[in-house]
Scaffold this active site. Structure first.
Site, short mmCIF file in Angstrom:
data_model
loop_
_atom_site.label_atom_id
_atom_site.label_comp_id
_atom_site.label_asym_id
_atom_site.label_seq_id
_atom_site.Cartn_x
_atom_site.Cartn_y
_atom_site.Cartn_z
N ASP A 96 0.88 -1.17 0.00
CA ASP A 96 0.00 0.00 0.00
C ASP A 96 0.92 1.22 0.00
OD1 ASP A 96 -2.27 1.77 0.71
OD2 ASP A 96 -1.32 1.81 2.67
N ASP A 120 -0.20 5.17 0.81
CA ASP A 120 -0.44 6.21 1.83
C ASP A 120 -0.61 5.60 3.22
OD1 ASP A 120 -2.19 7.56 -0.83
OD2 ASP A 120 -0.45 8.52 0.04
C1 XBP Z 1 -5.11 6.37 0.46
C2 XBP Z 1 -6.32 7.00 -0.10
C3 XBP Z 1 -6.15 8.05 -1.16
C4 XBP Z 1 -5.41 9.26 -0.58
C5 XBP Z 1 -5.61 10.50 -1.42
O1 XBP Z 1 -4.72 5.42 -0.46
O2 XBP Z 1 -7.41 6.60 0.23
O3 XBP Z 1 -7.45 8.46 -1.56
O4 XBP Z 1 -5.95 9.55 0.71
O5 XBP Z 1 -5.19 10.26 -2.75
P1 XBP Z 1 -3.87 4.08 -0.01
P2 XBP Z 1 -6.18 10.62 -3.96
O6 XBP Z 1 -3.83 4.01 1.52
O7 XBP Z 1 -4.63 2.92 -0.64
O8 XBP Z 1 -2.50 4.28 -0.60
O9 XBP Z 1 -6.70 12.01 -3.70
O10 XBP Z 1 -5.31 10.55 -5.20
O11 XBP Z 1 -7.25 9.58 -3.92
MG MG Z 2 -3.01 3.24 3.24
#
Ligand code: XBP
Ligand code: MG
Length: 249
Positions: A8, A10
């Protein structure tokens, strides 16, 4: 035998939400003359909804009934999100968000041991490129055989779609892979694809329910920055490929 690690982005590769994405969203709201402002607290609540466009729609539906009536709402959200992504990419270029402890070391270890690498994320592909280029250098994008990101699948996490997409592109069974996540939405997606999952939680997700995880850590650790949980659980300072093999096999 572990053939691939699927990460993953973020909250897992880097702590990008509080001072990264949230700031980029607020900049976009200002640039569009909207009186929306997501505090750290509000953003923590909104993270229950994955995907920036989906998150903004949820915000309008729950916090701004007036804007909900506008007939160009979908177009506004798309334009806001494009601006937010530009803001986030610029923010990372101005000041890189560092990878979390242990991530660079584990990526390198995996490469040394011919464990294939992939990404399964809800965030926009441009954001993945910006994070990796600024934190690891441009060639680091080639370390990942598959980068499954954002709108490439119809349903975002907690749906397992992005993990099924990555497994299919890798040509591997879930049994031969390990997923790394940081949130309940993330582990619901990875377990939904029958992937053994290692969690490193963060300030926004430490209270999440990680039932079904193979291991739950506050961080992966470094020799000079030991993981407290790993020290208590396995009397080790930091997570290694060999430990992961022992834990998941
Ligand atoms: C995290 C999310 C993303 C980010 C924002 O993704 O849910 O939506 O918060 O990015 P993950 P965007 O934990 O799956 O990496 O605005 O491009 O969606
Ligand atoms: Mg995440």
């Amino acid at each position: 035998m572990i053939k691939a690690f699927i990460f993953d982005v973020d909250g897992t590769l880097a702590d990008t939400e509080r001072h990264g994405h949230r700031v980029a969203f607020n900049q976009a709201f200002e640039q569009f003359g909207l009186d929306w402002h997501w505090s750290e607290q509000t953003y923590g609540e909104l993270l229950a909804v994955t995907g920036g466009k989906e998150r903004m729609l949820h915000y309008v539906q729950t916090h701004d009934k007036a804007e909900q009536q506008r007939d160009d709402l979908e177009q506004l959200i798309r334009q806001l999100h494009a601006q937010k992504t530009r803001n986030y990419v610029q923010l990372l270029s101005d000041s890189a968000i560092p990878l979390r402890p242990g991530i660079q070391r584990l990526l390198q270890e995996a490469r040394d041991e011919d464990i294939r690498l992939a990404i399964a994320t809800t965030t926009t592909p441009d954001n993945v490129t910006a994070l990796l280029e600024n934190a690891l250098g441009a060639d680091s994008l080639d370390w990942f055989e598959v980068i499954g990101a954002g709108d490439i699948v119809p349903h975002k996490k907690p749906a397992p779609d992005i993990y099924f997409y990555v497994l299919e592109k890798l040509g591997l069974d879930a049994a031969d892979c390990v997923a790394f996540e940081d949130s309940r939405n993330g582990i619901l997606a990875s377990l939904g694809a029958d992937l053994k999952t290692i969690i490193t939680y963060n300030g926004y997700t430490e209270q999440d329910d990680f039932s079904g995880a193979s291991l739950v850590l506050e961080q992966m650790g470094e020799a000079d920055q030991p993981s407290q949980v790993l020290q208590q659980a396995l009397q080790q300072d930091y997570l290694t490929v060999d430990m992961i093999r022992q834990i998941v096999q």
